[in-house]
Design a protein around this motif. Structure first.
Motif, mmCIF file in Angstrom:
data_model
loop_
_atom_site.group_PDB
_atom_site.id
_atom_site.type_symbol
_atom_site.label_atom_id
_atom_site.label_comp_id
_atom_site.label_asym_id
_atom_site.label_seq_id
_atom_site.Cartn_x
_atom_site.Cartn_y
_atom_site.Cartn_z
ATOM 1 N N MET A 1 0.842 -1.319 0.088
ATOM 2 C CA MET A 1 -0.016 0.050 0.042
ATOM 3 C C MET A 1 0.652 1.305 -0.073
ATOM 4 S SD MET A 1 -3.002 1.137 0.030
ATOM 5 C CE MET A 1 -3.782 2.790 0.461
ATOM 6 N N ALA A 2 2.013 1.257 0.696
ATOM 7 C CA ALA A 2 2.730 2.239 0.830
ATOM 8 C C ALA A 2 3.503 2.856 -0.452
ATOM 9 C CB ALA A 2 3.949 1.975 1.893
ATOM 10 N N ARG A 3 3.844 1.789 -1.029
ATOM 11 C CA ARG A 3 4.240 1.959 -2.525
ATOM 12 C C ARG A 3 3.525 2.593 -3.557
ATOM 13 N NH1 ARG A 3 8.109 -3.519 -4.152
ATOM 14 N NH2 ARG A 3 9.513 -3.078 -2.548
ATOM 15 N N SER A 4 2.197 2.291 -3.411
ATOM 16 C CA SER A 4 1.225 2.688 -4.226
ATOM 17 C C SER A 4 0.894 4.159 -4.196
ATOM 18 C CB SER A 4 -0.241 1.803 -4.040
ATOM 19 O OG SER A 4 -0.686 2.132 -2.825
ATOM 20 N N VAL A 5 1.329 4.609 -2.995
ATOM 21 C CA VAL A 5 0.848 6.303 -2.788
ATOM 22 C C VAL A 5 2.107 7.168 -3.091
ATOM 23 C CG1 VAL A 5 -1.049 5.758 -1.139
ATOM 24 C CG2 VAL A 5 1.280 6.152 -0.356
ATOM 25 N N VAL A 6 3.310 6.537 -3.016
ATOM 26 C CA VAL A 6 4.623 7.461 -3.267
ATOM 27 C C VAL A 6 4.283 8.098 -4.605
ATOM 28 C CG1 VAL A 6 6.936 7.261 -4.017
ATOM 29 C CG2 VAL A 6 6.060 5.535 -2.263
ATOM 30 N N PRO A 8 1.608 9.648 -6.077
ATOM 31 C CA PRO A 8 0.891 10.849 -5.985
ATOM 32 C C PRO A 8 1.247 11.701 -4.917
ATOM 33 C CG PRO A 8 -0.332 8.772 -5.179
ATOM 34 C CD PRO A 8 1.036 8.244 -6.215
ATOM 35 N N VAL A 9 1.882 11.146 -3.980
ATOM 36 C CA VAL A 9 2.481 12.069 -2.784
ATOM 37 C C VAL A 9 3.398 12.837 -3.305
ATOM 38 C CG1 VAL A 9 3.382 12.159 -0.579
ATOM 39 C CG2 VAL A 9 1.593 10.571 -0.875
ATOM 40 N N VAL A 10 4.331 12.479 -4.013
ATOM 41 C CA VAL A 10 5.608 13.062 -4.456
ATOM 42 C C VAL A 10 5.243 14.077 -5.498
ATOM 43 C CG1 VAL A 10 7.706 13.020 -5.605
ATOM 44 C CG2 VAL A 10 7.333 11.113 -3.943
ATOM 45 N N ALA A 11 4.349 13.764 -6.242
ATOM 46 C CA ALA A 11 3.831 14.656 -7.484
ATOM 47 C C ALA A 11 3.141 15.907 -6.741
ATOM 48 C CB ALA A 11 2.912 13.765 -8.289
ATOM 49 N N ALA A 12 2.149 15.380 -5.723
ATOM 50 C CA ALA A 12 1.337 16.562 -5.237
ATOM 51 C C ALA A 12 2.274 17.416 -4.588
ATOM 52 C CB ALA A 12 0.413 15.852 -4.308
ATOM 53 N N VAL A 13 3.235 17.070 -3.809
ATOM 54 C CA VAL A 13 4.180 17.759 -2.970
ATOM 55 C C VAL A 13 4.999 18.664 -3.713
ATOM 56 C CG1 VAL A 13 6.072 18.012 -1.214
ATOM 57 C CG2 VAL A 13 4.193 16.366 -0.809
ATOM 58 N N ALA A 203 -4.899 8.117 -10.669
ATOM 59 C CA ALA A 203 -6.090 8.029 -10.231
ATOM 60 C C ALA A 203 -6.983 7.305 -11.141
ATOM 61 C CB ALA A 203 -6.802 9.395 -9.853
ATOM 62 N N LEU A 204 -6.656 7.334 -12.607
ATOM 63 C CA LEU A 204 -7.551 6.891 -13.596
ATOM 64 C C LEU A 204 -7.028 5.301 -13.405
ATOM 65 C CD1 LEU A 204 -9.370 7.154 -15.836
ATOM 66 C CD2 LEU A 204 -7.420 7.658 -17.473
#
Length: 213
Positions: A1-6, A8-13, A203-204
């Protein structure tokens, strides 16, 4: 799960930090000036009409033509592939492709107008003219080729899917590099559009079903 959000989190920050720095004319914009100076220096020391032409060609790949027609054609082809694969909602790639084409200006144009950033050449904005941030050509390329690949890979074989994904990445990087090389955009304009597209594609990818699943 952690890998899956890396991603978007990096891109958003990164998108938030870059946008903040552009808004306040912060020190991070020194990166823009340094990259531009390095590119200009290379131009001066190693003049090449071939590289200049390649830069303009790559930049043009981020225009509404050919990027959007490629996206829409990929939507049609993907719908056919999905139908052959037995997908219940085989028609879904068509509205997804059309919605993506509409989404690009809806995301980019208001941001350009709000930030009203001057381009590398420093020309003042004419009344009603949009700014340079974020890069519209980079966004158009990354969204269009990225979504096209995403739709097609859902019903493609393993190696075909990898080739399509790699091709979309190469095109997105190539357009960004061409814009910076040709002095059409600051490098952070390009990075912001990559980040914006990464968020939407992530997201898509999680929402889009797989035929037969």
């Amino acid at each position: 799960m952690a890998r899956s959000v890396v991603v978007p989190v990096v891109a958003a920050v990164l998108l938030l930090v870059v946008s903040w720095q552009v808004a306040v004319d912060g020190p991070l914009l020194g990166l823009d000036r340094s990259v531009r100076a390095a590119v200009r220096s290379f131009h001066h020391e190693h003049p090449s009409a071939l590289l200049d032409q390649l830069g303009r060609l790559l930049s043009d790949l981020g225009g509404g033509v050919p990027a959007v027609p490629v996206l829409l054609a990929a939507g049609g082809l993907a719908a056919w592939w999905w139908r052959r694969a037995g997908a219940a909602r085989w028609w879904l790639p068509l509205p997804v492709a059309a919605a993506t084409a509409v989404l690009i200006p809806l995301l980019v144009v208001p941001a350009k107008a709000a930030f009203a950033r001057l381009g590398p050449l420093g020309d003042r904005l004419a009344p009603g003219q949009w700014g340079w941030y974020p890069s519209g050509h980079t966004a158009t390329a990354t969204f269009s080729y990225g979504v096209a690949a995403l739709l097609l890979t859902r019903a493609a074989g393993r190696w075909t899917a990898r080739g399509l994904a790699a091709g979309a990445v190469v095109l997105a990087l190539g357009v960004g590099a061409g814009l910076v090389w040709s002095d059409y955009h600051w490098v952070l304009d390009v990075v912001a559009s990559w980040c914006l597209a990464a968020l939407v594609l992530w997201a898509l990818d999680r929402w889009l079903p797989r035929p037969g699943a």
